[in-house]
Design a protein around this motif. Sequence first.
Motif, PDB file in Angstrom:
ATOM      1  N   ASP A  16       0.840  -1.196   0.000  1.00 59.98           N
ATOM      2  CA  ASP A  16       0.000   0.000   0.000  1.00 59.98           C
ATOM      3  C   ASP A  16       0.878   1.250   0.000  1.00 59.98           C
ATOM      4  O   ASP A  16       1.880   1.334   0.706  1.00 59.98           O
ATOM      5  CB  ASP A  16      -0.903  -0.007   1.240  1.00 59.98           C
ATOM      6  CG  ASP A  16      -1.922   1.102   1.227  1.00 59.98           C
ATOM      7  OD1 ASP A  16      -2.338   1.517   0.130  1.00 59.98           O
ATOM      8  OD2 ASP A  16      -2.315   1.545   2.322  1.00 59.98           O
ATOM      9  N   LEU A  17       0.487   2.228  -0.806  1.00 64.21           N
ATOM     10  CA  LEU A  17       1.278   3.449  -0.929  1.00 64.21           C
ATOM     11  C   LEU A  17       1.303   4.255   0.368  1.00 64.21           C
ATOM     12  O   LEU A  17       2.313   4.877   0.694  1.00 64.21           O
ATOM     13  CB  LEU A  17       0.748   4.301  -2.072  1.00 64.21           C
ATOM     14  CG  LEU A  17       0.877   3.673  -3.466  1.00 64.21           C
ATOM     15  CD1 LEU A  17       0.206   4.556  -4.499  1.00 64.21           C
ATOM     16  CD2 LEU A  17       2.321   3.455  -3.812  1.00 64.21           C
ATOM     17  N   PHE A  18       0.200   4.270   1.102  1.00 63.43           N
ATOM     18  CA  PHE A  18       0.157   4.994   2.370  1.00 63.43           C
ATOM     19  C   PHE A  18       1.099   4.353   3.398  1.00 63.43           C
ATOM     20  O   PHE A  18       1.766   5.044   4.156  1.00 63.43           O
ATOM     21  CB  PHE A  18      -1.261   5.043   2.924  1.00 63.43           C
ATOM     22  CG  PHE A  18      -2.181   5.918   2.124  1.00 63.43           C
ATOM     23  CD1 PHE A  18      -2.001   7.289   2.084  1.00 63.43           C
ATOM     24  CD2 PHE A  18      -3.213   5.372   1.397  1.00 63.43           C
ATOM     25  CE1 PHE A  18      -2.829   8.098   1.352  1.00 63.43           C
ATOM     26  CE2 PHE A  18      -4.044   6.174   0.655  1.00 63.43           C
ATOM     27  CZ  PHE A  18      -3.856   7.540   0.632  1.00 63.43           C
ATOM     28  N   ASP A  19       1.145   3.021   3.411  1.00 61.66           N
ATOM     29  CA  ASP A  19       2.056   2.333   4.325  1.00 61.66           C
ATOM     30  C   ASP A  19       3.512   2.622   3.974  1.00 61.66           C
ATOM     31  O   ASP A  19       4.359   2.756   4.855  1.00 61.66           O
ATOM     32  CB  ASP A  19       1.812   0.826   4.293  1.00 61.66           C
ATOM     33  CG  ASP A  19       0.474   0.439   4.890  1.00 61.66           C
ATOM     34  OD1 ASP A  19      -0.073   1.251   5.668  1.00 61.66           O
ATOM     35  OD2 ASP A  19      -0.014  -0.663   4.593  1.00 61.66           O
ATOM     36  N   LYS A  20       3.800   2.733   2.689  1.00 60.36           N
ATOM     37  CA  LYS A  20       5.166   3.064   2.273  1.00 60.36           C
ATOM     38  C   LYS A  20       5.556   4.459   2.746  1.00 60.36           C
ATOM     39  O   LYS A  20       6.688   4.678   3.179  1.00 60.36           O
ATOM     40  CB  LYS A  20       5.304   2.968   0.758  1.00 60.36           C
ATOM     41  CG  LYS A  20       5.383   1.562   0.245  1.00 60.36           C
ATOM     42  CD  LYS A  20       5.698   1.554  -1.226  1.00 60.36           C
ATOM     43  CE  LYS A  20       5.705   0.156  -1.765  1.00 60.36           C
ATOM     44  NZ  LYS A  20       6.910  -0.575  -1.485  1.00 60.36           N
ATOM     45  N   LEU A  28       6.621  18.281   4.141  1.00 64.10           N
ATOM     46  CA  LEU A  28       5.992  18.911   2.975  1.00 64.10           C
ATOM     47  C   LEU A  28       5.902  17.946   1.805  1.00 64.10           C
ATOM     48  O   LEU A  28       4.870  17.875   1.128  1.00 64.10           O
ATOM     49  CB  LEU A  28       6.758  20.170   2.575  1.00 64.10           C
ATOM     50  CG  LEU A  28       6.645  21.344   3.536  1.00 64.10           C
ATOM     51  CD1 LEU A  28       7.537  22.489   3.077  1.00 64.10           C
ATOM     52  CD2 LEU A  28       5.204  21.810   3.634  1.00 64.10           C
ATOM     53  N   SER A  29       6.961  17.206   1.554  1.00 63.44           N
ATOM     54  CA  SER A  29       6.911  16.254   0.450  1.00 63.44           C
ATOM     55  C   SER A  29       5.904  15.144   0.731  1.00 63.44           C
ATOM     56  O   SER A  29       5.221  14.671  -0.182  1.00 63.44           O
ATOM     57  CB  SER A  29       8.297  15.674   0.187  1.00 63.44           C
ATOM     58  OG  SER A  29       8.752  14.959   1.305  1.00 63.44           O
ATOM     59  N   THR A  30       5.776  14.744   1.984  1.00 59.64           N
ATOM     60  CA  THR A  30       4.786  13.726   2.336  1.00 59.64           C
ATOM     61  C   THR A  30       3.375  14.228   2.069  1.00 59.64           C
ATOM     62  O   THR A  30       2.537  13.495   1.531  1.00 59.64           O
ATOM     63  CB  THR A  30       4.932  13.326   3.815  1.00 59.64           C
ATOM     64  OG1 THR A  30       6.255  12.863   4.036  1.00 59.64           O
ATOM     65  CG2 THR A  30       3.942  12.254   4.194  1.00 59.64           C
ATOM     66  N   ILE A  31       3.096  15.464   2.399  1.00 63.21           N
ATOM     67  CA  ILE A  31       1.766  16.031   2.160  1.00 63.21           C
ATOM     68  C   ILE A  31       1.467  16.078   0.671  1.00 63.21           C
ATOM     69  O   ILE A  31       0.377  15.702   0.222  1.00 63.21           O
ATOM     70  CB  ILE A  31       1.656  17.431   2.799  1.00 63.21           C
ATOM     71  CG1 ILE A  31       1.640  17.302   4.318  1.00 63.21           C
ATOM     72  CG2 ILE A  31       0.407  18.157   2.315  1.00 63.21           C
ATOM     73  CD1 ILE A  31       1.775  18.611   5.052  1.00 63.21           C
ATOM     74  N   ILE A  62       2.792  14.238  -1.730  1.00 64.01           N
ATOM     75  CA  ILE A  62       2.647  12.877  -2.252  1.00 64.01           C
ATOM     76  C   ILE A  62       1.301  12.290  -1.849  1.00 64.01           C
ATOM     77  O   ILE A  62       0.645  11.612  -2.647  1.00 64.01           O
ATOM     78  CB  ILE A  62       3.811  11.988  -1.767  1.00 64.01           C
ATOM     79  CG1 ILE A  62       5.112  12.444  -2.420  1.00 64.01           C
ATOM     80  CG2 ILE A  62       3.555  10.525  -2.089  1.00 64.01           C
ATOM     81  CD1 ILE A  62       6.343  11.792  -1.871  1.00 64.01           C
ATOM     82  N   LEU A  63       0.859  12.549  -0.624  1.00 61.55           N
ATOM     83  CA  LEU A  63      -0.465  12.069  -0.200  1.00 61.55           C
ATOM     84  C   LEU A  63      -1.579  12.675  -1.047  1.00 61.55           C
ATOM     85  O   LEU A  63      -2.533  11.982  -1.407  1.00 61.55           O
ATOM     86  CB  LEU A  63      -0.690  12.388   1.276  1.00 61.55           C
ATOM     87  CG  LEU A  63       0.019  11.501   2.276  1.00 61.55           C
ATOM     88  CD1 LEU A  63      -0.166  12.047   3.675  1.00 61.55           C
ATOM     89  CD2 LEU A  63      -0.492  10.082   2.187  1.00 61.55           C
TER      90      LEU A  63
END
Length: 78
Positions: free
Chosen positions: A25-29, A62-65, A67-68
Amino acid sequence: MNELLILVFGAMVVLGAIATIISRDLFDKLISLGIIVAGIMPFLADRGLLDVLAATALIAPLSTIFILMAIRRKKDGS
């Protein structure tokens, strides 16, 4: 740095890397990558790389936000 803390933060990095490889899962990654970053930050502070630490502390969330938002948009089809 205390040897116990080195082991704990090193284990966070290794477990985060293993979880990133294993999870589908992309969120788990993304969560696993966040664990890796959290494990690396104390090592940066211990080495005195405070400029790199500040850049990492600003760029990683910021990059996590972003990408989400991209993952969510991709699943909705918008």
